[in-house]
Motif scaffolding. Structure first.
Motif, PDB file in Angstrom:
ATOM      1  N   ARG A  38      77.828 -25.876  28.470  1.00 39.51           N
ATOM      2  CA  ARG A  38      78.093 -27.074  27.528  1.00 39.51           C
ATOM      3  C   ARG A  38      76.926 -27.232  26.405  1.00 39.51           C
ATOM      4  N   PRO A  39      77.092 -26.893  25.034  1.00 43.08           N
ATOM      5  CA  PRO A  39      76.011 -26.865  24.394  1.00 43.08           C
ATOM      6  C   PRO A  39      75.403 -28.300  23.995  1.00 43.08           C
ATOM      7  N   GLU A  40      74.223 -28.414  23.892  1.00 41.04           N
ATOM      8  CA  GLU A  40      73.555 -29.778  23.846  1.00 41.04           C
ATOM      9  C   GLU A  40      74.155 -30.575  22.705  1.00 41.04           C
ATOM     10  N   GLY A  41      74.340 -31.953  23.090  1.00 40.97           N
ATOM     11  CA  GLY A  41      75.166 -32.828  21.954  1.00 40.97           C
ATOM     12  C   GLY A  41      76.536 -32.645  21.864  1.00 40.97           C
ATOM     13  N   SER A  42      77.177 -31.771  22.696  1.00 48.59           N
ATOM     14  CA  SER A  42      78.623 -31.470  22.830  1.00 48.59           C
ATOM     15  C   SER A  42      79.370 -31.887  23.818  1.00 48.59           C
ATOM     16  N   GLY A  43      80.609 -32.170  23.655  1.00 51.26           N
ATOM     17  CA  GLY A  43      81.486 -32.578  24.916  1.00 51.26           C
ATOM     18  C   GLY A  43      82.385 -31.313  25.030  1.00 51.26           C
ATOM     19  N   GLU A  44      81.937 -30.245  24.618  1.00 55.98           N
ATOM     20  CA  GLU A  44      83.077 -29.111  24.523  1.00 55.98           C
ATOM     21  C   GLU A  44      82.213 -28.073  25.581  1.00 55.98           C
TER      22      GLU A  44
END
Length: 295
Positions: free
Chosen positions: A88-94
């Motif tokens: 999960r990339p930082e700052g992302s909910g994906e």
């Protein structure tokens, strides 16, 4: 895993006479197949439960808040074990899912609790078994894979339609993901069997994800078959079968020496426990020496 089938279907280098003969025999005896899109459509209709295999672990947090991994039995419910890695990339909910595995309901709930499955990475032509049922379960999830090699592209297309080349992840997630090919592993810059991925972690270091180009399995029969036992210090190695597909071992060794200069703290791969530790740059330098047997 059908080792003979693996050799027969892989476009190995011409230097491997036995594997080249296997390819020729397979080509001569293979029956005509339906078009790739027909095969993929049939795969998509297979029920999720028909793909579920027993997990060998719960979802393990490899790096706080951004990287997880779960181990499960092989696609035929036997060895070798395989990993699914979730980033999960930082700052992302994906969620970016590498080498997807159909898991039991409670484990899928754990995955879904982390975020929305947004990208499914099919890392190479072999780790594709559950891609179709994952895509059917999450229709909005985009599928990416190496697209430079005709053989890899066509083999994956028989299971699932690919939305974009994996290298585009670098643009999709900015500096969070870098995607490149290992120098010396591929025949040329276009015929890429598999990429490697560096993933930015919350502590400022990076994780290195590779599927089958490195292995680190526990001692046992499958470790002997694949030549995948860890090197001294626990560092993974290029397995016995993988060496058949190398085109330039010296360039691969040089690549790993260069990799040791980067701020990488974790290595994840498809078979074996993730490698973690501050001492790994020294280990990888030693492993990359030709006499040490990494490649």
């Amino acid at each position: 895993m059908n080792v003979l089938g693996l050799l027969m279907e892989h476009p190995v280098s011409s230097g491997c006479a036995a594997a080249t003969l296997a390819v020729a025999l397979a080509t001569a005896t293979r029956k005509p197949e339906p078009p790739a899109e027909v095969q993929a459509a049939a795969k998509a209709k297979e029920p999720w439960d028909s793909h579920v295999v027993s997990a060998l672990s719960d979802l393990q947090e490899i790096s706080p808040g951004c990287l997880w991994q779960v181990s499960a039995k092989g696609a035929s419910a036997g060895p070798p074990m395989r990993n699914m890695t979730v980033y999960r990339p930082e700052g992302s909910g994906e969620l970016v899912v590498f080498s997807a595995v159909a898991l039991e309901a409670h484990l899928m709930e754990q995955v879904e609790a982390l975020g929305r499955p947004a990208v499914l990475v099919v890392p190479n032509a072999y780790h594709r078994e559950d891609a179709a049922v994952w895509k059917a379960r999450y229709p909005d999830c985009k599928v990416c894979a190496p697209q430079g090699s005709t053989w890899v592209r066509e083999r994956i297309a028989k299971v699932v339609a690919v939305d974009f080349d994996s290298r585009e992840l670098s643009q999709r997630y900015g500096g969070a993901i870098a995607v490149e090919a290992i120098d010396g592993w591929n025949l040329n810059s276009e015929e890429v069997f598999e990429y490697y991925y560096t993933l930015k972690l919350a502590d400022g270091t990076r994780a290195y994800y590779v599927c089958d180009m490195l292995l680190r399995t526990n001692p046992g029969f499958m470790s002997w078959v694949f030549g995948s036992g860890p090197l001294p210090g626990g560092f993974p190695r290029v397995g016995r079968l993988g060496k058949l597909f190398l085109h330039d071992r010296k360039r691969v060794a040089k690549f790993y020496v260069q990799l040791a200069q980067q701020n990488i703290s974790i290595i994840c791969y498809a078979h074996g426990d993730a490698f973690r530790g501050d001492c790994w740059p020294q280990v990888i330098r030693r492993a990359a020496e030709p006499r040490q047997g990494c490649v």
